[in-house]
Design a protein around this motif. Sequence first.
Motif, PDB file in Angstrom:
ATOM      1  N   ASN A 118       0.816  -1.205   0.000  1.00  0.00           N
ATOM      2  CA  ASN A 118       0.000   0.000   0.000  1.00  0.00           C
ATOM      3  C   ASN A 118       0.856   1.264   0.000  1.00  0.00           C
ATOM      4  O   ASN A 118       0.699   2.140  -0.855  1.00  0.00           O
ATOM      5  CB  ASN A 118      -0.936  -0.023   1.205  1.00  0.00           C
ATOM      6  CG  ASN A 118      -1.712   1.275   1.365  1.00  0.00           C
ATOM      7  OD1 ASN A 118      -1.905   2.024   0.421  1.00  0.00           O
ATOM      8  ND2 ASN A 118      -2.160   1.526   2.583  1.00  0.00           N
ATOM      9  N   ARG A 119       1.802   1.352   0.945  1.00  0.00           N
ATOM     10  CA  ARG A 119       2.589   2.569   1.081  1.00  0.00           C
ATOM     11  C   ARG A 119       3.903   2.530   0.315  1.00  0.00           C
ATOM     12  O   ARG A 119       4.678   3.477   0.324  1.00  0.00           O
ATOM     13  CB  ARG A 119       2.851   2.860   2.564  1.00  0.00           C
ATOM     14  CG  ARG A 119       1.572   3.014   3.396  1.00  0.00           C
ATOM     15  CD  ARG A 119       0.587   4.029   2.796  1.00  0.00           C
ATOM     16  NE  ARG A 119       1.140   5.356   2.741  1.00  0.00           N
ATOM     17  CZ  ARG A 119       0.983   6.262   3.710  1.00  0.00           C
ATOM     18  NH1 ARG A 119       0.278   5.970   4.787  1.00  0.00           N
ATOM     19  NH2 ARG A 119       1.518   7.452   3.582  1.00  0.00           N
ATOM     20  N   LYS A 120       4.154   1.395  -0.354  1.00  0.00           N
ATOM     21  CA  LYS A 120       5.290   1.251  -1.274  1.00  0.00           C
ATOM     22  C   LYS A 120       6.628   1.551  -0.595  1.00  0.00           C
ATOM     23  O   LYS A 120       7.523   2.196  -1.183  1.00  0.00           O
ATOM     24  CB  LYS A 120       5.074   2.130  -2.498  1.00  0.00           C
ATOM     25  CG  LYS A 120       3.755   1.788  -3.218  1.00  0.00           C
ATOM     26  CD  LYS A 120       3.404   2.777  -4.294  1.00  0.00           C
ATOM     27  CE  LYS A 120       2.070   2.417  -4.933  1.00  0.00           C
ATOM     28  NZ  LYS A 120       0.926   2.453  -3.989  1.00  0.00           N
ATOM     29  N   THR A 121       6.766   1.085   0.624  1.00  0.00           N
ATOM     30  CA  THR A 121       7.992   1.347   1.375  1.00  0.00           C
ATOM     31  C   THR A 121       9.204   0.654   0.743  1.00  0.00           C
ATOM     32  O   THR A 121      10.322   1.165   0.853  1.00  0.00           O
ATOM     33  CB  THR A 121       7.834   0.889   2.829  1.00  0.00           C
ATOM     34  OG1 THR A 121       7.284  -0.429   2.869  1.00  0.00           O
ATOM     35  CG2 THR A 121       6.927   1.821   3.598  1.00  0.00           C
ATOM     36  N   HIS A 122       8.988  -0.490   0.082  1.00  0.00           N
ATOM     37  CA  HIS A 122      10.100  -1.174  -0.573  1.00  0.00           C
ATOM     38  C   HIS A 122      10.639  -0.333  -1.731  1.00  0.00           C
ATOM     39  O   HIS A 122      11.857  -0.260  -1.953  1.00  0.00           O
ATOM     40  CB  HIS A 122       9.672  -2.558  -1.054  1.00  0.00           C
ATOM     41  CG  HIS A 122       8.467  -2.591  -1.942  1.00  0.00           C
ATOM     42  ND1 HIS A 122       7.337  -1.836  -1.722  1.00  0.00           N
ATOM     43  CD2 HIS A 122       8.222  -3.318  -3.074  1.00  0.00           C
ATOM     44  CE1 HIS A 122       6.443  -2.088  -2.671  1.00  0.00           C
ATOM     45  NE2 HIS A 122       6.952  -2.970  -3.496  1.00  0.00           N
ATOM     46  N   PHE A 133      14.451  11.390  -3.983  1.00  0.00           N
ATOM     47  CA  PHE A 133      13.478  11.670  -2.945  1.00  0.00           C
ATOM     48  C   PHE A 133      12.122  12.075  -3.510  1.00  0.00           C
ATOM     49  O   PHE A 133      11.278  12.633  -2.817  1.00  0.00           O
ATOM     50  CB  PHE A 133      14.014  12.776  -2.017  1.00  0.00           C
ATOM     51  CG  PHE A 133      15.292  12.387  -1.323  1.00  0.00           C
ATOM     52  CD1 PHE A 133      15.261  11.662  -0.147  1.00  0.00           C
ATOM     53  CD2 PHE A 133      16.526  12.733  -1.871  1.00  0.00           C
ATOM     54  CE1 PHE A 133      16.435  11.300   0.488  1.00  0.00           C
ATOM     55  CE2 PHE A 133      17.708  12.375  -1.234  1.00  0.00           C
ATOM     56  CZ  PHE A 133      17.662  11.648  -0.051  1.00  0.00           C
ATOM     57  N   SER A 134      11.894  11.783  -4.779  1.00  0.00           N
ATOM     58  CA  SER A 134      10.612  12.074  -5.401  1.00  0.00           C
ATOM     59  C   SER A 134       9.517  11.200  -4.798  1.00  0.00           C
ATOM     60  O   SER A 134       9.741  10.040  -4.438  1.00  0.00           O
ATOM     61  CB  SER A 134      10.697  11.804  -6.913  1.00  0.00           C
ATOM     62  OG  SER A 134       9.418  11.817  -7.499  1.00  0.00           O
ATOM     63  N   LEU A 135       8.322  11.777  -4.690  1.00  0.00           N
ATOM     64  CA  LEU A 135       7.178  11.029  -4.169  1.00  0.00           C
ATOM     65  C   LEU A 135       6.268  10.495  -5.274  1.00  0.00           C
ATOM     66  O   LEU A 135       5.289   9.781  -4.984  1.00  0.00           O
ATOM     67  CB  LEU A 135       6.346  11.918  -3.231  1.00  0.00           C
ATOM     68  CG  LEU A 135       7.064  12.463  -1.995  1.00  0.00           C
ATOM     69  CD1 LEU A 135       6.086  13.253  -1.126  1.00  0.00           C
ATOM     70  CD2 LEU A 135       7.685  11.329  -1.182  1.00  0.00           C
ATOM     71  N   LEU A 139       1.894   6.844  -4.111  1.00  0.00           N
ATOM     72  CA  LEU A 139       0.591   7.127  -3.513  1.00  0.00           C
ATOM     73  C   LEU A 139      -0.028   5.851  -2.934  1.00  0.00           C
ATOM     74  O   LEU A 139      -0.068   4.809  -3.587  1.00  0.00           O
ATOM     75  CB  LEU A 139      -0.351   7.717  -4.564  1.00  0.00           C
ATOM     76  CG  LEU A 139      -1.724   8.188  -4.070  1.00  0.00           C
ATOM     77  CD1 LEU A 139      -1.575   9.375  -3.127  1.00  0.00           C
ATOM     78  CD2 LEU A 139      -2.598   8.549  -5.273  1.00  0.00           C
ATOM     79  N   GLY A 140      -0.491   5.939  -1.697  1.00  0.00           N
ATOM     80  CA  GLY A 140      -1.162   4.816  -1.054  1.00  0.00           C
ATOM     81  C   GLY A 140      -2.572   5.189  -0.643  1.00  0.00           C
ATOM     82  O   GLY A 140      -3.136   6.166  -1.136  1.00  0.00           O
ATOM     83  N   PHE A 141      -3.154   4.409   0.248  1.00  0.00           N
ATOM     84  CA  PHE A 141      -4.491   4.706   0.751  1.00  0.00           C
ATOM     85  C   PHE A 141      -4.537   4.445   2.256  1.00  0.00           C
ATOM     86  O   PHE A 141      -3.745   3.669   2.784  1.00  0.00           O
ATOM     87  CB  PHE A 141      -5.565   3.874   0.038  1.00  0.00           C
ATOM     88  CG  PHE A 141      -5.380   2.379   0.149  1.00  0.00           C
ATOM     89  CD1 PHE A 141      -5.872   1.671   1.245  1.00  0.00           C
ATOM     90  CD2 PHE A 141      -4.740   1.672  -0.860  1.00  0.00           C
ATOM     91  CE1 PHE A 141      -5.715   0.301   1.339  1.00  0.00           C
ATOM     92  CE2 PHE A 141      -4.578   0.289  -0.769  1.00  0.00           C
ATOM     93  CZ  PHE A 141      -5.060  -0.395   0.333  1.00  0.00           C
TER      94      PHE A 141
END
Length: 332
Positions: A118-122, A133-135, A139-141
């Motif tokens: 979900n938060r794409k931490t990997h 450091f681009s976001l 995008l998660g939920f």
Amino acid sequence: MKTLFFSAKPYEKASFNEHNNSYHQQIEYLDTHLGPHIVNAVEEGTFAVCVFVNDRLTPEVIEVLAAKGVKVIALRCAGFNNVHLDTARRLGIRVCRVPAYSPEAVAEHAVAMLLTLNRKTHKAYNRVREQNFSLNGLLGFNLYGKTAGVIGTGKIGRAFAKIMQGFGCRVLAYDLFPDETLKQAGVQYTSFDELLQQSDILSLHCPLTPENRYLINEKTLNKAKSGVTIINTSRGGLINTKDAIEALKTGKIAYLGIDVYEQEEKLFFHDLSGAIIADDLIQRLMSFPNVLVTGHQAFLTTEALAQIADTTLSSIAAFAAGQDPDPARILV
């Protein structure tokens, strides 16, 4: 009293050796999995064989074990779909398992997979290591307010449901034997079809049986919400991989996290970093950016290993003394 240990890994050897100080059993470790290719290497007079999820105890294998004088098949896991119990029963071989080993370990891993997808931490971890450091694309939920469907509410499913309630999720559940404590805690039991239709997140926590093989397939996926997240830390055979791939391609499945795989026997628990993997299905799965695969590691915590070792060794010791261990551990 000799126990022959198959599919042995270093972390298991360390844990079993430590706990064996209390049992003083003779343990021999083999790295290979148990199957027709190695069963004749079992020496006469071996009291027990200790096996794991990818060992194959077919009728033919069990016949050889019985002829060698093996008295006990000790599964150091909860699932037993890889053991032909009727053959063991006919030949008088006792079969035991570890019915629960830190269910929180597996439940927490399921949640970790959900959060990672979900938060794409990997992905964020790899980006930052390259000074990116681009976001964009991360995008998660919110889990808060979502509906989580729990399929199977044994000890692991119960632990997962409680964690999801802690996130503020509405929790639905499907099980042939509803848990009254979960009902009292606000978990709503419903039909399988209704659970599919209402859940934003599906997490599988049931054993694999002939009746529920490919529980997640094209037909059931068509009933699920579009954009559903599916997590499987139970058994790979619960999901039809080909159908899951098609659902990923259409967007029916938004995220898929699997710690188990229906053809994992030749893959998981091995270092194949220098090999060519011929399994096209797992290669296709791993090509999706919204799929997370871990190699059957959900159980792997210090606490779980300790409980597995102590439960397994105590069960073997009980059988050796002519006694039965806790009934929950006994399959035959």
